[in-house]
Design an enzyme around this catalytic site. Structure first.
Site, PDB file in Angstrom:
ATOM      1  N   LYS A 260     -70.214  38.779  84.309  1.00 60.52           N
ATOM      2  CA  LYS A 260     -70.247  39.880  83.355  1.00 60.52           C
ATOM      3  C   LYS A 260     -70.974  39.116  82.012  1.00 60.52           C
ATOM      4  O   LYS A 260     -71.872  39.763  81.629  1.00 60.52           O
ATOM      5  CB  LYS A 260     -69.014  40.345  82.882  1.00 60.52           C
ATOM      6  N   ASN A 261     -70.588  38.190  81.446  1.00 56.32           N
ATOM      7  CA  ASN A 261     -70.805  37.648  80.442  1.00 56.32           C
ATOM      8  C   ASN A 261     -72.294  36.940  80.161  1.00 56.32           C
ATOM      9  O   ASN A 261     -72.900  36.793  79.267  1.00 56.32           O
ATOM     10  CB  ASN A 261     -69.828  36.680  79.820  1.00 56.32           C
TER      11      ASN A 261
ATOM     12  N   CYS B  12     -60.676  43.890  67.816  1.00 55.96           N
ATOM     13  CA  CYS B  12     -60.200  44.345  69.208  1.00 55.96           C
ATOM     14  C   CYS B  12     -58.759  43.486  69.497  1.00 55.96           C
ATOM     15  O   CYS B  12     -58.392  42.731  68.587  1.00 55.96           O
ATOM     16  CB  CYS B  12     -61.267  43.807  70.226  1.00 55.96           C
TER      17      CYS B  12
ATOM     18  N   ARG C 262     -62.660  39.230  65.259  1.00 59.57           N
ATOM     19  CA  ARG C 262     -64.110  38.848  65.952  1.00 59.57           C
ATOM     20  C   ARG C 262     -65.072  39.470  64.899  1.00 59.57           C
ATOM     21  O   ARG C 262     -65.993  40.504  65.211  1.00 59.57           O
ATOM     22  CB  ARG C 262     -63.907  39.845  67.109  1.00 59.57           C
TER      23      ARG C 262
ATOM     24  N   ASP D 129     -61.014  32.377  78.175  1.00 53.05           N
ATOM     25  CA  ASP D 129     -61.033  33.406  79.051  1.00 53.05           C
ATOM     26  C   ASP D 129     -60.130  33.163  80.274  1.00 53.05           C
ATOM     27  O   ASP D 129     -59.793  33.932  81.044  1.00 53.05           O
ATOM     28  CB  ASP D 129     -62.154  33.738  79.438  1.00 53.05           C
TER      29      ASP D 129
ATOM     30  N   ARG E 237     -63.280  46.511  83.104  1.00 52.29           N
ATOM     31  CA  ARG E 237     -64.419  46.369  82.080  1.00 52.29           C
ATOM     32  C   ARG E 237     -64.926  44.887  82.755  1.00 52.29           C
ATOM     33  O   ARG E 237     -66.352  44.786  82.538  1.00 52.29           O
ATOM     34  CB  ARG E 237     -63.686  45.752  80.724  1.00 52.29           C
TER      35      ARG E 237
END
Ligand code: EPZ
Length: 433
Positions: free
Chosen positions: A22-23, A117, A122, A305, A397
């Site tokens: 995803k990243n 968030c 952030r 993560d 997500r």
């Protein structure tokens, strides 16, 4: 709102295939804005954040085609807008990645400030300071960043904090600047290197990506390219952790073990048996895990993560472990939920002290952010009885059908709707982060 129900106690057996990262996909979709020619990306995970980024690019006038099997084709021939609205940005802070490409290609951008968030404030100050170094004029107005630049020019950018998307934004903007840009204290994540690989295929001149100093020699234009996104190292680590906590013996396919060196080394310390192949892992759970301390740091260290997933493991390990989160200031939202399952965890500043080996009981849980959601699934696999996790849109997500993948490994897990009926994975509402 969808929920996921798990009944714990079943070991995992079988094979799981890892999706694309995803990243890496998020900045690479944005890189397509740098050219009017088609950019084709393969192995893109069909997760909600990618869909959201597709909407953002479509709003700019780009043609975004999602093809079967994880291929996305983006053609930004004409940009009819340069504004990323609050409604989209608030659902995905990675939208900030359009800033560099828009300023470089269209000389201007109007991007909503993402706001904080669940895991922290952030800010994006480092992105903005770097773009100003490259010659952009930046001003804030009504919660939006307004950036303009007649022509970006190469500069030396030294980040005082390692920032992954900050490094990516500068790399993309610098690709079309006049002259050389040097990024010091650059993020070294594999996703940064993969973006650089795509940009070079598009005609950019980049050296040193993956290290702490990256040099970019600007060019006048970039062309289309085709690229296969690297596997998702965090999804890989999540499934290794799932086998460790649930017990069992699994094969993880389509992964890249070299991108998880710190995670594999740490998990081996706890007694998890991991055999590495070129693009696969064999994982066997130990009878009892040993506790081991960890501190999250930028790549190549242990990734933030994976912090929440690792914490779930340590609740089941023999002994006490300390987990120190140095990247985000509020990434312990999963602790309260784990405590409700019976975990013995104490927070002291940035450090969590986890006392294992604590039996967990199933409970009604609430997901708060992407990786916290994964942590709760892992804990539920080891818990006695039934767990129902609410707000699983957080999970969707960044994980493609994780419930189906876990069910394929033998877990007693299913997605249910508000009324308790079973749901397919697809119905995922676009909602606020
Ligand atoms: C990327 O976020 C990832 N997201 C995150 O993954 C990941 O947790 C994070 O890097 C750290 O590895 C994507 O790549 C889309 P940072 P990013 O800029 O780039 C501070 C997930 O679960 N900072 O590296 O936003 C910041 O507050 C997500 O997939 C500033 O102060 O993170 C943080 O404390 C979550 N000013 C630290 O730097 C800035 O301008 C690192 O953040 C930018 C960052």
């Amino acid at each position: 709102m969808e929920k996921i129900r798990i009944v714990g106690g079943r070991p995992l057996e079988g094979t799981v295939r890892i999706s694309g990262a995803k990243n890496a996909s998020l900045p690479e979709v944005c890189a397509a804005l740098l050219t009017g020619q088609p950019v084709v990306l393969h192995n893109v995970p069909e997760v909600r954040d990618i869909r959201t980024m597709g909407h953002v690019l479509s709003d700019f006038g780009a043609d975004v085609q999602f093809r079967v099997g994880g291929t996305v084709e983006i053609t930004a021939a004409e940009l009819t807008s340069v504004e990323a609205t609050y409604d989209l940005v608030k659902t995905m802070r990675a939208s900030v990645l359009v800033l560099g490409p828009l300023v470089a290609r269209a000389r201007q951008a109007r991007v909503s400030l993402p706001g904080g968030c669940a895991i922290g404030a952030r800010p994006i100050n480092l992105h903005l300071q770097a773009l100003e170094k490259l010659g952009a004029s930046i001003r804030m107005a009504s919660g939006y960043v307004e950036a303009q630049a007649d022509r970006l020019r190469g500069a030396e950018v030294a980040f005082d904090t390692v920032t992954v998307t900050g490094t990516e934004n500068v790399m993309m903007a610098a690709s079309l600047a006049d002259g050389e840009t040097i990024i010091r204290n650059a993020a070294q994540e594999p996703e940064v290197s993969d973006l650089a690989d795509l940009l070079v295929k598009m005609g950019a001149r980049i050296q040193g990506a993956g290290g702490s100093t990256i040099r970019i020699e600007g060019v006048s234009s970039l062309h289309g390219a085709e690229h296969r996104v690297i596997p998702d190292r965090i999804e890989t680590g999540t499934f290794v952790a799932a086998c460790a906590i649930a017990g069992g013996d699994i094969e993880v396919r389509n992964c890249h073990p070299a991108h998880l060196r710190a995670v594999i080394d740490k998990l081996r310390e706890t007694g998890i048996r991991i055999e590495e192949g070129p693009d696969n892992l064999r994982v066997r759970a130990p009878r009892t895990m040993r506790s081991s301390d960890v501190t999250t740091v930028p790549y190549p260290g242990f990734p933030t993560d994976m912090q929440a997933q690792y914490m779930a493991l340590m609740t089941q390990a023999a002994g006490t472990s300390t987990i120190t989160e140095t990247i985000f200031e509020n990434r312990y939202m999963h602790v309260a939920e784990l405590q409700r399952m019976g975990a013995d965890i104490r927070i002291d500043g940035r450090t969590a002290i986890v006392s294992g080996h604590t039996p967990l009981s199933g409970a009604q849980l609430m997901a708060t952010d992407l990786r916290a959601s994964a942590c709760l699934l892992l804990a539920a696999l080891a818990a006695r009885g039934e767990t129902v996790v609410d707000r699983v849109y957080h999970l969707d997500r960044g994980y493609y059908r994780i419930d189906e993948k876990l069910r394929g490994l033998g877990a007693d897990i299913e997605r249910i709707d508000q009324g308790g009926g079973r749901r397919a994975t697809d119905a995922v509402p676009a909602v606020e982060a």
